[in-house]
Design a protein around this motif. Sequence first.
Motif, PDB file in Angstrom:
ATOM      1  N   LYS A 251      27.191  22.440  51.517  1.00  0.00           N
ATOM      2  CA  LYS A 251      26.534  21.566  52.497  1.00  0.00           C
ATOM      3  C   LYS A 251      26.528  22.212  53.890  1.00  0.00           C
ATOM      4  O   LYS A 251      25.523  22.178  54.591  1.00  0.00           O
ATOM      5  CB  LYS A 251      27.211  20.199  52.531  1.00  0.00           C
ATOM      6  CG  LYS A 251      26.846  19.367  51.303  1.00  0.00           C
ATOM      7  CD  LYS A 251      27.491  17.985  51.288  1.00  0.00           C
ATOM      8  CE  LYS A 251      27.060  17.259  50.001  1.00  0.00           C
ATOM      9  NZ  LYS A 251      27.875  16.062  49.727  1.00  0.00           N
ATOM     10  N   ASP A 254      24.046  24.887  53.574  1.00  0.00           N
ATOM     11  CA  ASP A 254      22.816  24.437  52.942  1.00  0.00           C
ATOM     12  C   ASP A 254      22.440  25.298  51.733  1.00  0.00           C
ATOM     13  O   ASP A 254      21.349  25.873  51.669  1.00  0.00           O
ATOM     14  CB  ASP A 254      21.672  24.439  53.970  1.00  0.00           C
ATOM     15  CG  ASP A 254      20.538  23.534  53.501  1.00  0.00           C
ATOM     16  OD1 ASP A 254      20.816  22.611  52.717  1.00  0.00           O
ATOM     17  OD2 ASP A 254      19.390  23.776  53.898  1.00  0.00           O
ATOM     18  N   LYS A 256      21.514  25.240  48.031  1.00  0.00           N
ATOM     19  CA  LYS A 256      21.065  24.362  46.952  1.00  0.00           C
ATOM     20  C   LYS A 256      20.466  25.178  45.825  1.00  0.00           C
ATOM     21  O   LYS A 256      19.991  26.291  46.032  1.00  0.00           O
ATOM     22  CB  LYS A 256      19.999  23.403  47.480  1.00  0.00           C
ATOM     23  CG  LYS A 256      20.525  22.358  48.430  1.00  0.00           C
ATOM     24  CD  LYS A 256      19.364  21.510  48.916  1.00  0.00           C
ATOM     25  CE  LYS A 256      19.801  20.520  49.975  1.00  0.00           C
ATOM     26  NZ  LYS A 256      18.637  19.994  50.711  1.00  0.00           N
ATOM     27  N   HIS A 266      23.158  20.533  45.681  1.00  0.00           N
ATOM     28  CA  HIS A 266      24.111  21.426  46.335  1.00  0.00           C
ATOM     29  C   HIS A 266      25.021  22.078  45.295  1.00  0.00           C
ATOM     30  O   HIS A 266      25.365  21.462  44.287  1.00  0.00           O
ATOM     31  CB  HIS A 266      24.971  20.661  47.344  1.00  0.00           C
ATOM     32  CG  HIS A 266      24.257  20.405  48.630  1.00  0.00           C
ATOM     33  ND1 HIS A 266      23.903  19.152  49.053  1.00  0.00           N
ATOM     34  CD2 HIS A 266      23.806  21.260  49.577  1.00  0.00           C
ATOM     35  CE1 HIS A 266      23.275  19.234  50.211  1.00  0.00           C
ATOM     36  NE2 HIS A 266      23.195  20.505  50.554  1.00  0.00           N
TER      37      HIS A 266
END
Lengths: 492, 492
Positions: A251, A254, A256, A266
Amino acid sequence: MGKGLTKRSEDYSKWYNELVVKADLAENSAVRGCMVIKPYGYAIWEKMQAELDRMFKETGHQNAYFPLFVPKSLFEAEEKNAEGFAKECAVVTHYRLKNDPEKEGKLIVDPEAKLEEELVVRPTSEAIIWNTYKTWIQSYRDLPILINQWANVVRWEMRTRLFLRTAEFLWQEGHTAHATKAEAIQEAQQMQEVYAQFAQEFMAMPVIKGVKTEHERFAGADDTYTIEALMQDGKALQAGTSHFLGQNFAKAFDVKFASKEGKLEHVWATSWGVTTRLIGALIMTHSDDLGLVLPPKLAPIQVAIVPIYRGEDQLEEISKVANQLAVDLKKEGISVKYDDRDTHKPGWKFAQYELQGVPVRIAIGPKDLEKGTVELARRDTLTKEFVPKNEVVEKVKQLMVEIQDNIYQKALDFRENHITAVDDFEAFKEVLNTKGGFVSAHWDGTKETEQKIKDLTKATIRCIPLDTKEEAGSCVLTAKPSSQRVLFAKAY
Amino acid sequence: MGKGLTKRSEDYSKWYNELVVKADLAENSAVRGCMVIKPYGYAIWEKMQAELDRMFKETGHQNAYFPLFVPKSLFEAEEKNAEGFAKECAVVTHYRLKNDPEKEGKLIVDPEAKLEEELVVRPTSEAIIWNTYKTWIQSYRDLPILINQWANVVRWEMRTRLFLRTAEFLWQEGHTAHATKAEAIQEAQQMQEVYAQFAQEFMAMPVIKGVKTEHERFAGADDTYTIEALMQDGKALQAGTSHFLGQNFAKAFDVKFASKEGKLEHVWATSWGVTTRLIGALIMTHSDDLGLVLPPKLAPIQVAIVPIYRGEDQLEEISKVANQLAVDLKKEGISVKYDDRDTHKPGWKFAQYELQGVPVRIAIGPKDLEKGTVELARRDTLTKEFVPKNEVVEKVKQLMVEIQDNIYQKALDFRENHITAVDDFEAFKEVLNTKGGFVSAHWDGTKETEQKIKDLTKATIRCIPLDTKEEAGSCVLTAKPSSQRVLFAKAY
Ligand SMILES: [Zn+2]
Ligand SMILES: [Zn+2]
């Protein structure tokens, strides 16, 4: 004897410091808090590295290397992690020195070479690595990533001790990325198990596997799995940790991935590490007032051979036997040193190999030549026996196993005798201050109680053991209800 | 094909950069000038390390570890060395970050945590090591000291290139101390020879052994022994250096020993190192427009096996053969990857292994099952042949030797064809600008001429070859008398 080593019973801490230096393992350097790891100490680290590296590769990991520096903006991205390490960061602010205009031959930092963004010397590499993983991961097909790094890290410590707590230390850090929470947790647990196996099989050091409380967790982790060892002075030592990092770094950076179903999710993460601190743990688990006691599996020299002679002729006769024996032992994969230096007496050499923890010492004198024997001494039990020459190799091979087992068993007995279940706070303090070791007690599960106990006794919760049993009880401090015991101890 | 790799003939430099990234060896990081060494690239480094480490130990060296940081006052002690590195030093000035009072969640350098003395991140470790040796050396009995360190170092470079020139790089640095000048010189020469052997036997990269001119010497050395390789684009690459340091560091750090005769004398020193730059050299020595070509002795994967199939049943049949073959090859110490991934087509896999320089690729299809053969492709010659199943292991073993020899011979032929003797300056420039490679020319022995030639042509004196012959001639630039030829080249 023992080269004037302070006795453990007199001053354990002094004994430790002296031993590290006298056994030629390490010493302090000109840089505050940084040590020099000397060849004998480094040879132990190399043996540890070789076994760990093999175990990591057998569990599917590959090595890689990431930068020493972490730009400040990346460092601060995962807030808890940043907060946890901010107070002990060495920071690079400039990239050039120049001649001091006022003092010839001296240098000063060039103020014109100030970095736009400061660089943190890595205290741990999650930030720089997750910033990299971001570009490596698009789809579930890119997962898992199973990477380990052997590296140096820096954590500015105010009170340092050789191996146990140094500003710079060597370690390995695993950093893995997974598609699912379950897989990441399994990875973190697997590495805890690898560490436990390594500690027990190679270091002959029993450990307790457990989970850290929130308070004691790695900054940025959702769970920290730990292996906890017990030193001879009754203090615990955290020997290795493996962190389930949840999606915290994914997170923050970022990161993903597109799942099989095409959804963006994520990534789940782990990290895990052991350090040169393990050498400190090894020393404090087995050694005695005469010096180091090393497990054969990690001893740089497993067998030392010392000739006892008068005159060149005798030495020559003995050397024939000794050299042949060395060859025969090496054939069996045993590391041998034949010490025929004429600059030191046999007694000095005996004391030296005792101090350096060589598991087996063989002495060969003129009487042995007559009788066809050698004298064989065990470092762990300090016992000696005469062994017929043609039985030495078999005997030594057997001893390598026996000594490894014996010192493990001894450490295990000590540890088992130093886990004390306690149900009231007076007894809790009493045990900590006299017997030491782990105290198994009920705890109400709150941070406040944990902190209060620490303030009152210096003991921390080392872990909630994995093999703990449900048991109704009441907190040793607050008497509030508790469903299981946890392990407290004073710790390194 | 070749995954869209730029051709060498189009743009060698672009080809190199693309190849490093596409073959998954390394990439740039978020830190200016620092690279991430990816698992495949790091695996090559590990193979290099293993061989070098063995060679160092066989020549009597031990590993140790010294601090990452060098206090400024130590750094400046040996003036020439300090001057040589001052302009590229990363400097730690603070040891703490704190919360930015103006921006929540951000950190700033804590001005109250300024170091009294700045710390230089080691660009090389002579200073910190000689400051340590000082306490280790009293008498001739303490000599020689033969130590090597595997470490990271930092030299702030403005123009960086993956592997070839990076701000942080990995290397080994040997640091030895001796009682006599002759012994130190012999050590420095011995390590040059070790490097030459490693380059030729393991990297399959021919090198020229020589001595550097004063101008090109390591800062602080009395003599620098070098091995120089030639890349495919005609530029030279310094692949390893070994320095005779005289008594320079002993004098700077006041390191003296009592000789056998009881006289106090300064100690003699050497240092020597090779770096991750060798990976760049390896790439540029052998690779082609399709990708890497790796010598079998350093290839992380020596044999890749690819199944060619339709449907699960065929795959199952082929896998039986492939898995057995993998087992048989591994028994012979050959590293094998059986790539039965169903996410990629055989053609994609072929191109991938070509790109990654796997020396031998085996394909097994349904026709092979019928005929009892496999298809075997050599990366170096790009030739293919069908080999009966029961001859594959022998054939592969033979190929490991053949490919290693072949690429060495190819590189050697190229190198031999690119040493051009030249006697006038027009021809000198002509050769440099068209054919490239080493230019063997007379030089008057002065710094001024050396500099002038560099300014005019960008060529530097790579070395005075060890095997050079006395030959009367006149300097290619100044026509002043000269007694031997030296080797010039443009260089990485
Ligand atoms: Zn996000
Ligand atoms: Zn002096």
